[in-house]
Every structure is written in C-alpha cells, then in structure tokens.
Design an enzyme around this catalytic site. Structure first.
Site: not given
Ligand code: NG1
Ligand code: MG
Length: 483
Positions: A218, A262
């Site tokens: 990200d 999460k």
């Molecule tokens: P999200 O939850 O979409 O911000 C998270 C992780 C990524 C990656 C994705 C799954 C964070 C900041 N980022 O993204 O690095 O692992 O899940 O592909 O938690």
């Molecule tokens: Mg995030």
C-alpha cells in the site's frame, strides 16, 4: 508563501472541482489556525487488481493508485508541537502532538499520522512545529488503503515542512513535461534526503506499529505510482514496474458495505494469516531437514524449487487442512512462539487461536503468485481481457476457499458482477469485507453498474458515490507548492 498564489496556480492546472476541494480545506485551515496553509500534500489510496495477501510473503503484487486520496494542508509554526485537525472533526477529533510523538495505546486516528511522521523525522535533528488540516475522500476499512494514504501523506508533509529548501515545479521540470502538471516535489525528496523506495519501506515499518504485520504494497503504490499505469511491485529490494492495463476496459470498484476490521476482530485474523504462512514454512523445513527456517514463503521457494514445485511440496509435506497448537508443538518439538515469535503481534495471535491452516494458506499464496505473473504477462502481450477476468475470478475463489478472507457480501457482490457482464470480479485488499474490483468492457459499464445497483437498493440509505465508482490509474503522492 502566499496561499492565494497556491490556489491560483492550482486553478491554472487542475479542474474546478479539485481546486474547490483544496480551497475548502484551506479555508477550514484558516478558520482553525488563523493563518493560511503554505503547502498541500496528497497521497492516494489504491485498488489491488491481483496478488492478495502475498506481499508479506515476499511476492509481487499488482495494484493501481486511485484518484481518491488524503490531502493535508500545512503551515510551519513557531510552536514546539504539531496541531493536527481533520475537516471531519466529530469522527476524527483534533489533537496536539509533541515533536517526538508516541502512538497512543488506544486506537486513535492520529496514530496513522504519527506513523508517517516517525518514518522521516529522524532525518531532521531540529524538527519544526506545524499545523495540519486533514481531509480525505477514501472510505475507511474498505480495502482501499485509506490508512496508507494517511501515513504516506504525513510522511511527505513532514519531510517538506522540515526541509529548508523550497522548490517549485516550474523550477525543476520543463514546462511542457507531463509531470509538471503535478507540481511535484518528489524529485526533491528522492534526491536530497531519502529515496522514494526507502521512504516507502520506512513508512511500512512505522505503519506496522499501528497493529498490523502488513506487507509493503500500500505504501509503495501510494508513493511510487505513475499516472496512467498499474504497477507490478516487487519487494526486497523494492521495485515498481509499470503495467499497462487493457484498452477498452474499465475497473469498477464496489463496496460490500461491511467494514473490514482486520486488527480487532476474530482473533486478529490478518496477523493470524501471517503466522500461518510461517507455520507452513516451518512444516516444510521440518520434513526437508532444513535447519534455518526462512522468514517468507518466497525465501523458502528460492531454497526448494519453482513455484509449481512448491505447490506439490506443500501438498505432500503438509497433509492436513487443520492443525491444533499442541499438534504443531509436538511436530516442531518446541513452543510455537519459538517459530513465530519475531512476527509482530504473534503473541496476541497465539494467545487467542488453537487451530491453524498452514497448508491452505500456503497453497493460496503460491497459486496467487502464478496468477500475478500470468496477469502481467498477459498485459505485456497487449492483454487478452477475457483471460485477465478469469485470473481475477480464480483469485477471488482462492481468497474465499483457501485464504478464507472473503465474506458473504463480497461473494454475493462478485457473483452479481459476473452475472452483470464483468469479465472478472474479486475482493480487493485484506478482505473480510470492504470492496471488490470488477473488470468490464467499456460498452458494458453502464449495464454492470445497473446490476450492481440492486445490491445497494436493499439499503435505501446509501446514496453517495463512494459505494461504486470506476477508477483510473492515478499518480502517486505529491506536494503542491508554488513559491
Ligand atoms: P488493506 O487492508 O487493503 O489496507 C492489507 C495490507 C497489505 C496487503 C493486503 C492484502 C495494510 C496496511 N496493508 O491491505 O499490505 O497485505 O492487506 O493483500 O494492512
Ligand atoms: Mg489499510
């Protein structure tokens, strides 16, 4: 620096809508702080097109940056503190931070600001105080990386607020250069204090402190995206390769309207996946007599064979779908914390989980890596959009069945999308809620959006365009300044 000058030059190069947004933020800034901002920073969210939950296993992912972003208006002050406010003040209450801030133990939005700040502040022996007004148009907990857009934005804002040099896009880019349009200061960031890749890695390390053992997708895409292309992002070392998306097609993002929490729910499910991947590595090592356990599935693969061979190795050496803590401890002959203890938050995961699924998690990862490579190859060959759609559908199935990071709403929304004419549809980001991304031929966009609308019709309160929108690949983070 004169705010009027900033807005005037914004008017020269940006659309009316965008200029109005920045003007609004500047006016709110003035109301709150009694001075005008001297510059803006912006950092985009992203949609991950394919390559889910494999960045922390060391494998490449294929996201694109969105137009939606976090914007910060900034003015350096004479005070020994950072005054942090948000245009949405009831949701994000204001706070004042010292120049060496620590994250609060409770979940507070300022932790994301602090993560970005702390990623760069070590570069400045005498940090300056400043005022910040934040405004963002990304939905939160929707898998579109609102968190990284905030951490990245605060990192470049902090870099720029503390740097003594002031630069103007007019000074360092020829006027007709396409990137002159963005009033970029990232060339300055890259050459003077820190490279963009180091910045992305530093912000990722800091963002982990907010509670997630995340990979670096990200932050990297938010900083390094080029306008008009998606990116294949490789890790260790970090490399970003532009990937041209198929012509005549559009990516539509649709929100399942269930937030993707999460960190706090279901025994820290994101961090649990990171732990399960490590357990898979350790099980393979045990059966192959490898004594030093590699940290990522990629490092394991480099020792053991091709991706294809890895799938066979996992199937043969990890026969069961589910393992209990005590079974695993028996196999390893040690406590699980001796295997996973270096993973952030693994203690919390181990304290609240007794069943693990290393086989399924590893099979998802190696299968997903193959799909990422094939997706990129297909794009390089001029894109067979139908094949891309199939890969996206397979990715969704794998996330659902092997990684178990989908949700009923995401399954319903993606199958509705396929019925509505999408070539492919899959969850995007961490999953368990949040958004899906659909690939559709341009002539079918309208029809698809009509079909997807039925998902929202069940909820009469949803009217805004944050629930469903087409997205184009946008450029990465930048600073807006005029002096
Ligand atoms: P999200 O939850 O979409 O911000 C998270 C992780 C990524 C990656 C994705 C799954 C964070 C900041 N980022 O993204 O690095 O692992 O899940 O592909 O938690
Ligand atoms: Mg995030």
């Amino acid at each position: 620096m004169d705010y009027v000058e900033v807005v005037e030059s914004l008017r020269e190069i940006y659309s009316k809508e965008i200029t109005e947004r920045y003007e609004y933020i500047a006016e709110r800034f003035f109301q709150e702080f009694g001075v005008w901002p001297s510059f803006f920073a912006r950092a985009p969210g992203r949609v991950n097109i394919i390559g889910e939950h494999i960045d922390y296993s060391g494998y490449p992912v294929l996201p694109m940056a969105l137009e939606r972003d976090t914007v910060m208006a900034i003015s350096v002050s004479n005070e020994d503190c950072i005054k942090l406010k948000n245009c949405q003040r009831s949701k994000f209450p204001e706070t004042t931070l010292p120049l060496s801030p620590k994250m609060s133990e409770e979940h507070h939005w300022s932790n994301y600001f602090i993560a970005g700040y702390n990623a760069v502040i070590h570069l400045f022996p005498n940090p300056k105080g400043f005022y910040v007004m934040v405004q963002g148009d990304l939905p939160q907990a929707a898998g579109l990386s609102s968190s990284a857009s905030m951490t990245v934005c605060s990192s470049i804002a902090t870099l720029y607020a503390n740097s003594s040099k002031r630069i103007s896009y007019k000074e360092f880019l020829p006027e007709n250069h396409p990137r002159a349009q963005d009033m970029l200061a990232d060339y300055y960031i890259a050459t003077d204090k820190i490279t963009l890749a180091d910045l992305a890695e530093s912000v990722t390390r800091q963002e982990r402190l907010v509670g997630i053992a995340c990979g670096g997708m990200d932050q990297a895409i938010s900083i390094m995206a080029e306008p008009g292309t998606a990116s294949l992002i490789e890790f260790n070392p970090l490399h970003v390769h532009p990937v041209s998306l198929p012509e005549g097609c559009t990516f539509i993002i649709a929100n399942s309207l269930t937030p993707s929490a999460k960190v706090l729910t279901q025994a820290f499910r994101y961090n649990k996946r990171v732990v399960e991947c490590r357990l898979a590595i350790a099980l393979v090592c045990k059966s192959q007599n490898i004594t030093t356990i590699p940290k990522t599935l990629k490092e394991l693969q480099l020792q053991c064979g091709t991706i294809e061979e890895m799938i066979g190795i996992i199937e043969n050496t990890i026969p069961k779908d589910v393992y209990k803590t005590n079974e695993l401890e028996e196999i390893f002959g040690c406590a699980l914390c001796d295997i996973v203890g270096d993973i952030p938050y693994s203690d919390l995961v181990l304290n609240s989980n007794y069943d693990y699924k290393p086989r399924l998690r590893a099979l998802h990862c190696y299968g997903e890596v193959k799909r990422v490579y094939e997706f990129r190859e297909t794009c390089l060959r001029g894109a067979d959009a139908e094949r891309l759609g199939i890969l996206m559908n397979e990715s969704h199935e794998s996330c659902k069945d092997l990684y178990e990071c989908s949700s009923d709403e995401l399954d319903r929304l993606t199958s509705l999308a396929r019925q509505g004419g999408a070539l492919g549809a899959r969850l995007t980001g961490a999953g368990w809620g949040g958004c899906c991304v659909c690939l559709v031929r341009n002539e079918k966009v309208e029809g698809l959006m009509k079909v997807l609308q039925s998902f929202y019709d069940e909820n009469p309160f949803i009217t805004d365009d944050t629930v469903m929108f087409p997205s184009k690949p946008c450029r990465g983070a930048c600073l807006l300044d005029t002096k």
